[in-house]
Design an enzyme around this catalytic site. Structure first.
Site, mmCIF file in Angstrom:
data_model
loop_
_atom_site.group_PDB
_atom_site.id
_atom_site.type_symbol
_atom_site.label_atom_id
_atom_site.label_comp_id
_atom_site.label_asym_id
_atom_site.label_seq_id
_atom_site.Cartn_x
_atom_site.Cartn_y
_atom_site.Cartn_z
ATOM 1 N N ALA A 155 -3.839 29.041 48.826
ATOM 2 C CA ALA A 155 -2.998 28.783 49.998
ATOM 3 C C ALA A 155 -3.607 29.413 51.258
ATOM 4 O O ALA A 155 -4.812 29.279 51.483
ATOM 5 C CB ALA A 155 -1.571 29.254 49.744
ATOM 6 N N CYS A 156 -2.804 30.112 52.035
ATOM 7 C CA CYS A 156 -3.291 30.649 53.322
ATOM 8 C C CYS A 156 -4.419 31.659 53.150
ATOM 9 O O CYS A 156 -5.130 31.963 54.106
ATOM 10 C CB CYS A 156 -2.154 31.304 54.094
ATOM 11 S SG CYS A 156 -0.987 30.116 54.722
#
Ligand code: CO8
Length: 375
Positions: A155-156
């Site tokens: 993800a991020c």
């Protein structure tokens, strides 16, 4: 063991932007239509009316003013509310590989490297447009890079985890130089019909070249002194779309949980202390005092979050130069955010300057990369 440096970065920005004013007008149009279509149920109290969004709230709650997107028309069309990206044939380059090539070429130019100098490609992003073959292998093929390539998703935090993976491989000798790309078409899994999050994300692609410090010729090189990654499971940021979708009842439904959703307040409260502690312990273990840092290149999710993390790490409010924001222009671009900040705001520092690239997000996940300018 080889020393490792970041010697080039590149950014692809889509040609279209959406301002908060445009976004709110489109969302409010959509919500008004929905409320009119369900007026009876709303009147009967069996359905809640959709609330309106506001520009003032968005800027105050997030610091975001605008975002780049791959397809503005589809997102803003109240009858569509998502990007429309025409399907490509198997013989055409995929859209993620295409934007990755643009960023990659800029990063390779800055590093002064050609395909022959690079041994591996990592595509680190928060969603991939297909399961296989890996986007990274497509990028490798398009650039004519020998060696190996793979996709990864944290993800991020994908970019900082990708930097750690690449740095470890270069350090130990399995590659001389590695290209990492972060194509983030967040507009594809963003829920544009939800006022609580419709303003958060934007599209972009970043690229980073990592190589042996001894081989570096770049005028903007940063040695990677240390990396540290951390994960703690949380459902507070989640997307339930996946390859088992068609195996389940109701898979064809347009379900809210198939797009990005989050408990934003909880994320804010839980992730700020987690990230500050990660950075502070990482620095302490490397014998670096926060006061020695010239810059923090933080993940760009929310200005308030970054201000709090920066203050906890530095022990005072960092100046804008010490902690650059790109959020107002790009919004949250998932894994690419901290790399955009680094790419835009790293050339000006003098040799010897210390800084930290740090990302955080779904998982939960957080990555800290301590760097020192060498060229
Ligand atoms: N306009 C007007 N009012 C609004 C709006 C809006 N657009 N949205 C919410 N409100 C209202 C709410 O309904 C609420 O009203 P009430 O008080 O009556 O209930 C009030 O405003 C306050 O709402 P919140 O408490 O939700 O507002 P916050 O101040 O907490 O701000 C934020 C919301 C900005 C979402 C904030 O909580 C935040 O930034 N949290 C952290 C989020 C974060 O960093 N998430 C990381 C996710 S990114 C990631 O990990 C990568 C995932 C993979 C990529 C996905 C790509 C799609």
């Amino acid at each position: 063991m080889h020393k490792v440096a970041i010697t080039g970065t590149g950014i692809f920005t889509p040609p279209q932007t959406i301002s908060n004013a445009e976004l709110v007008a489109s969302y409010n149009d959509y919500a008004t239509r929905q409320n009119a279509a369900h007026a009876g149920e709303i009147e009967a109290g069996t359905r809640a009316a959709m609330p309106m969004s506001s520009e003032e709230f968005i800027v105050k709650a997030s610091g975001i003013e605008s975002r780049y997107v791959m397809d503005k028309a589809g997102i803003l069309d109240p009858e569509t509310m998502h990007p429309r990206l025409p399907e490509r044939s198997d013989d055409d380059i995929s859209i993620m590989a295409e934007i990755a090539l643009d960023a990659a070429k800029k990063a390779m130019d800055e590093a002064g490297l050609t395909a022959a100098d690079i041994d591996a490609v990592i595509c680190a992003a928060s969603n991939h447009e297909r399961a296989y073959p890996a986007i990274a292998i497509e990028v490798q093929e398009a650039l004519g890079i020998k060696g190996f390539a793979f996709d990864m998703n944290v993800a991020c935090s994908s970019a900082t985890f990708g930097i750690q993976a690449a740095a470890d491989m270069i350090r130990s000798g399995s590659a001389r130089a590695i290209l990492m790309v972060n194509p983030e078409i967040t507009s594809g899994h963003q829920e544009w019909r939800d006022r609580d999050c419709h303003f958060i994300f934007g599209d972009v692609c970043t690229a980073v070249i990592l190589q042996r410090l001894d081989d570096a010729t770049s005028k903007n090189a940063y040695e990677i002194l240390s990396t540290r990654c951390l994960t703690e499971f949380s459902n507070n940021i989640r997307n339930n779309n996946g390859f088992l979708r068609r195996t389940r009842e109701g898979h064809m439904e347009d379900r809210r949980d198939m797009q990005f959703r989050q408990e934003g307040r909880k994320v804010f409260k839980q992730v700020v202390p987690m990230v500050a502690e990660l950075m502070l312990t990482h620095l302490a273990d490397e014998g670096i005092a926060p006061g020695e840092l010239s810059r923090l290149w933080l993940h760009q999710a929310n200005k308030g979050m970054n201000d709090m993390i920066g203050a906890k790490v530095m022990g005072r409010e960092p100046t804008r130069a010490e902690q650059p924001n790109v959020l107002q222009e790009f919004a949250n671009t998932s894994s690419a955010g901290s790399i955009i900040a680094f790419s835009r705001h790293s050339a000006d520092l003098p040799v010897g300057s210390l800084g930290v690239i740090c990302s955080f997000g779904a998982g939960y996940s957080a990555g800290s990369v301590i760097v020192r300018k060498t060229g």
